[in-house]
Design an enzyme around this catalytic site. Structure first.
Site, short mmCIF file in Angstrom:
data_model
loop_
_atom_site.label_atom_id
_atom_site.label_comp_id
_atom_site.label_asym_id
_atom_site.label_seq_id
_atom_site.Cartn_x
_atom_site.Cartn_y
_atom_site.Cartn_z
N ARG A 114 -110.64 15.23 -92.14
CA ARG A 114 -110.70 14.86 -90.72
C ARG A 114 -110.74 13.35 -90.46
O ARG A 114 -111.13 12.89 -89.40
CB ARG A 114 -111.88 15.53 -90.02
CG ARG A 114 -111.83 17.03 -90.09
CD ARG A 114 -112.67 17.69 -89.05
NE ARG A 114 -112.52 19.13 -89.14
CZ ARG A 114 -113.29 19.90 -89.90
NH1 ARG A 114 -114.27 19.39 -90.58
NH2 ARG A 114 -113.05 21.19 -89.95
N LYS A 157 -99.59 3.61 -85.45
CA LYS A 157 -98.66 4.75 -85.47
C LYS A 157 -98.42 5.16 -86.92
O LYS A 157 -98.14 4.30 -87.76
CB LYS A 157 -97.33 4.36 -84.82
CG LYS A 157 -97.34 4.43 -83.32
CD LYS A 157 -95.95 4.30 -82.76
CE LYS A 157 -95.96 4.28 -81.26
NZ LYS A 157 -94.63 3.99 -80.69
N GLU A 194 -87.55 -7.42 -85.51
CA GLU A 194 -88.77 -7.03 -84.77
C GLU A 194 -89.49 -8.29 -84.24
O GLU A 194 -90.13 -8.24 -83.20
CB GLU A 194 -89.72 -6.20 -85.64
CG GLU A 194 -89.15 -4.85 -86.10
CD GLU A 194 -88.97 -3.80 -84.98
OE1 GLU A 194 -89.39 -4.05 -83.83
OE2 GLU A 194 -88.37 -2.74 -85.27
N LYS A 201 -98.36 -7.91 -80.69
CA LYS A 201 -98.44 -6.44 -80.77
C LYS A 201 -99.85 -5.94 -80.43
O LYS A 201 -100.02 -5.00 -79.67
CB LYS A 201 -97.98 -5.95 -82.14
CG LYS A 201 -98.02 -4.44 -82.20
CD LYS A 201 -97.08 -3.80 -83.15
CE LYS A 201 -97.20 -2.29 -82.98
NZ LYS A 201 -96.44 -1.54 -83.93
N GLU A 240 -99.62 4.79 -75.85
CA GLU A 240 -98.26 4.68 -75.30
C GLU A 240 -98.04 5.49 -74.03
O GLU A 240 -97.09 6.25 -73.91
CB GLU A 240 -97.25 5.10 -76.38
CG GLU A 240 -95.89 4.49 -76.17
CD GLU A 240 -94.95 4.71 -77.37
OE1 GLU A 240 -93.93 4.07 -77.38
OE2 GLU A 240 -95.27 5.51 -78.26
N ARG A 247 -97.35 0.13 -73.72
CA ARG A 247 -96.94 0.10 -75.13
C ARG A 247 -95.45 0.37 -75.31
O ARG A 247 -94.85 -0.02 -76.31
CB ARG A 247 -97.77 1.10 -75.95
CG ARG A 247 -97.46 0.98 -77.44
CD ARG A 247 -98.41 1.73 -78.33
NE ARG A 247 -98.03 1.52 -79.72
CZ ARG A 247 -98.82 1.71 -80.74
NH1 ARG A 247 -100.05 2.13 -80.55
NH2 ARG A 247 -98.39 1.50 -81.97
N ASN A 258 -90.93 -0.73 -77.68
CA ASN A 258 -89.70 0.00 -78.03
C ASN A 258 -88.48 -0.64 -77.41
O ASN A 258 -87.42 -0.01 -77.32
CB ASN A 258 -89.81 1.46 -77.55
CG ASN A 258 -90.77 2.23 -78.40
OD1 ASN A 258 -90.87 2.00 -79.59
ND2 ASN A 258 -91.51 3.13 -77.79
N HIS A 267 -84.97 -0.06 -78.65
CA HIS A 267 -85.06 1.05 -79.61
C HIS A 267 -84.39 2.34 -79.11
O HIS A 267 -84.07 3.19 -79.91
CB HIS A 267 -86.52 1.35 -79.95
CG HIS A 267 -87.09 0.39 -80.96
ND1 HIS A 267 -87.17 -0.97 -80.73
CD2 HIS A 267 -87.62 0.57 -82.20
CE1 HIS A 267 -87.71 -1.56 -81.77
NE2 HIS A 267 -88.00 -0.66 -82.69
N HIS A 305 -82.21 3.30 -81.82
CA HIS A 305 -82.64 4.42 -82.64
C HIS A 305 -81.57 5.52 -82.67
O HIS A 305 -81.35 6.17 -83.70
CB HIS A 305 -83.98 4.98 -82.17
CG HIS A 305 -84.51 6.00 -83.12
ND1 HIS A 305 -84.46 7.34 -82.84
CD2 HIS A 305 -85.01 5.88 -84.36
CE1 HIS A 305 -84.93 8.00 -83.88
NE2 HIS A 305 -85.27 7.15 -84.82
N HIS A 336 -83.01 -0.18 -90.03
CA HIS A 336 -83.70 -0.10 -88.74
C HIS A 336 -83.49 -1.38 -87.91
O HIS A 336 -83.14 -1.33 -86.74
CB HIS A 336 -85.18 0.18 -88.96
CG HIS A 336 -85.96 0.27 -87.68
ND1 HIS A 336 -85.79 1.29 -86.79
CD2 HIS A 336 -86.89 -0.56 -87.13
CE1 HIS A 336 -86.59 1.10 -85.74
NE2 HIS A 336 -87.27 -0.02 -85.93
N1 GLY Z 1 -93.19 0.13 -83.06
C1 GLY Z 1 -93.58 0.40 -81.74
C2 GLY Z 1 -95.01 0.72 -81.58
O1 GLY Z 1 -95.77 0.59 -82.51
O2 GLY Z 1 -95.44 1.14 -80.52
#
Ligand code: GLY
Length: 307
Positions: free
Chosen positions: A59, A81, A123, A165, A175, A179, A183, A186, A190, A202
């Protein structure tokens, strides 16, 4: 004195749930308890898997990220993430799991091949575009030394990326709204990456997506020739190939775009720039509905490289 060991997947293909099960069962056999920390030394794949293991083992246990690639140092090691792929899609299994600590040593970047090193810098360009015009100027001015992998500018960008960030993630960790600016580029990027079966790196895909976003912005009166030219210049200096393989059609891109995980009624919202260093925020929202026709037209221009 936390017991720890290093996870070393063999490559992108091992970013799957079977590897996670193997790691967890190894940890169980060693009778590791909740006083364990997982230490992730490597790129985004390692960090994503280590973070996911740490999120679910007993957990939840600590994870320490030690990113060694330009992508991981600029982006994936910060913000929590994590994810592993299913047979169907990327990061189908995932959790938000903030690292207890992130340690960055830019000398590890010397181990990267040129293509990977350069693509990962996209990035950093993204961070500059969404949050800090002076940083965009810094990247342009210092690109020669960055590409020569000099310690000072690399340390500068490492700190800058983390600050930009972290600022965003602290405001909106899950997000829900702000947040989403991380992206930027992206959504279409993506889709191109996915349509290429991940043959395109990427960073390269995000560069293509950033150009697509700029074409959309131009159509909406939010940007002009000058910004697209500045981007083309920096991507050329980074030797990023903006050509999209012929097998990737508009239909394929639109199909993937409409399955975006944040889509509403099968159409995603787009993060847009108001100007270099500032994203558009309207009615408190950071992602915007853009008419299908405008996006389709932008993809045409992108595929024909008429920008
Ligand atoms: N790479 C985008 C984020 O971490 O939200």
């Amino acid at each position: 004195n936390i017991p720890s060991f290093i996870i070393k997947p063999a490559g992108e293909k091992s970013k799957n749930i079977n590897t996670v099960i193997k790691i967890i069962e190894t940890m169980e056999k060693r009778a590791l308890g909740r006083d364990t920390a997982v230490i992730a030394i490597g790129g985004g794949t390692v960090g994503d898997m280590a973070g996911f293991v740490a999120a679910i083992y007993k957990r939840g246990i600590d994870v320490i990220q030690i990113p060694t690639t330009t992508v991981a140092q600029a982006d994936s090691s910060v913000g929590g993430k994590t994810g592993v792929d299913s047979q169907i899609s990327k990061n189908a299994f995932g959790a938000f799991k903030n690292p207890t600590a992130v340690f960055i040593d830019v000398s590890t970047l010397k181990t990267l091949g040129k293509k990977q090193f350069n693509a990962g810098l996209i990035e950093s360009v993204k961070h500059a575009l969404i949050a800090d015009e002076a940083y965009f100027k810094f990247l342009n001015k210092n690109l020669k030394n960055i590409l020569a992998r000099k310690t000072k500018p690399l340390e500068y960008i490492a700190v800058k990326n983390c600050k930009i960030k972290a600022d965003v993630v602290e405001t909106d960790p899950y997000e829900k709204n702000k947040r989403r600016i991380l992206n930027y580029g992206h959504t279409i990027g993506h889709a191109v990456e996915s349509a290429s079966n991940y043959k395109i790196l990427h960073g390269q895909a995000v560069a293509i997506g950033i150009i697509a976003a700029n074409i959309i912005e131009q159509k909406l009166g939010l940007g002009g020739e000058k910004r697209i030219q500045a981007l083309k210049d920096i991507f050329a200096r980074l030797q990023i190939d903006l050509n999209i393989p012929r097998s990737i059609t508009k239909k394929k891109i639109i199909d993937i775009v409409s399955r975006d995980k944040k889509a509403v009624q099968k159409w995603p919202r787009f993060v847009l720039l108001e100007k270099t260093g500032k994203v558009l925020c309207k009615d408190g929202q950071y992602a915007h509905n853009v008419e299908r026709k405008i996006v389709e037209n932008a993809i045409d221009i992108l595929l024909k490289k008429k920008y």
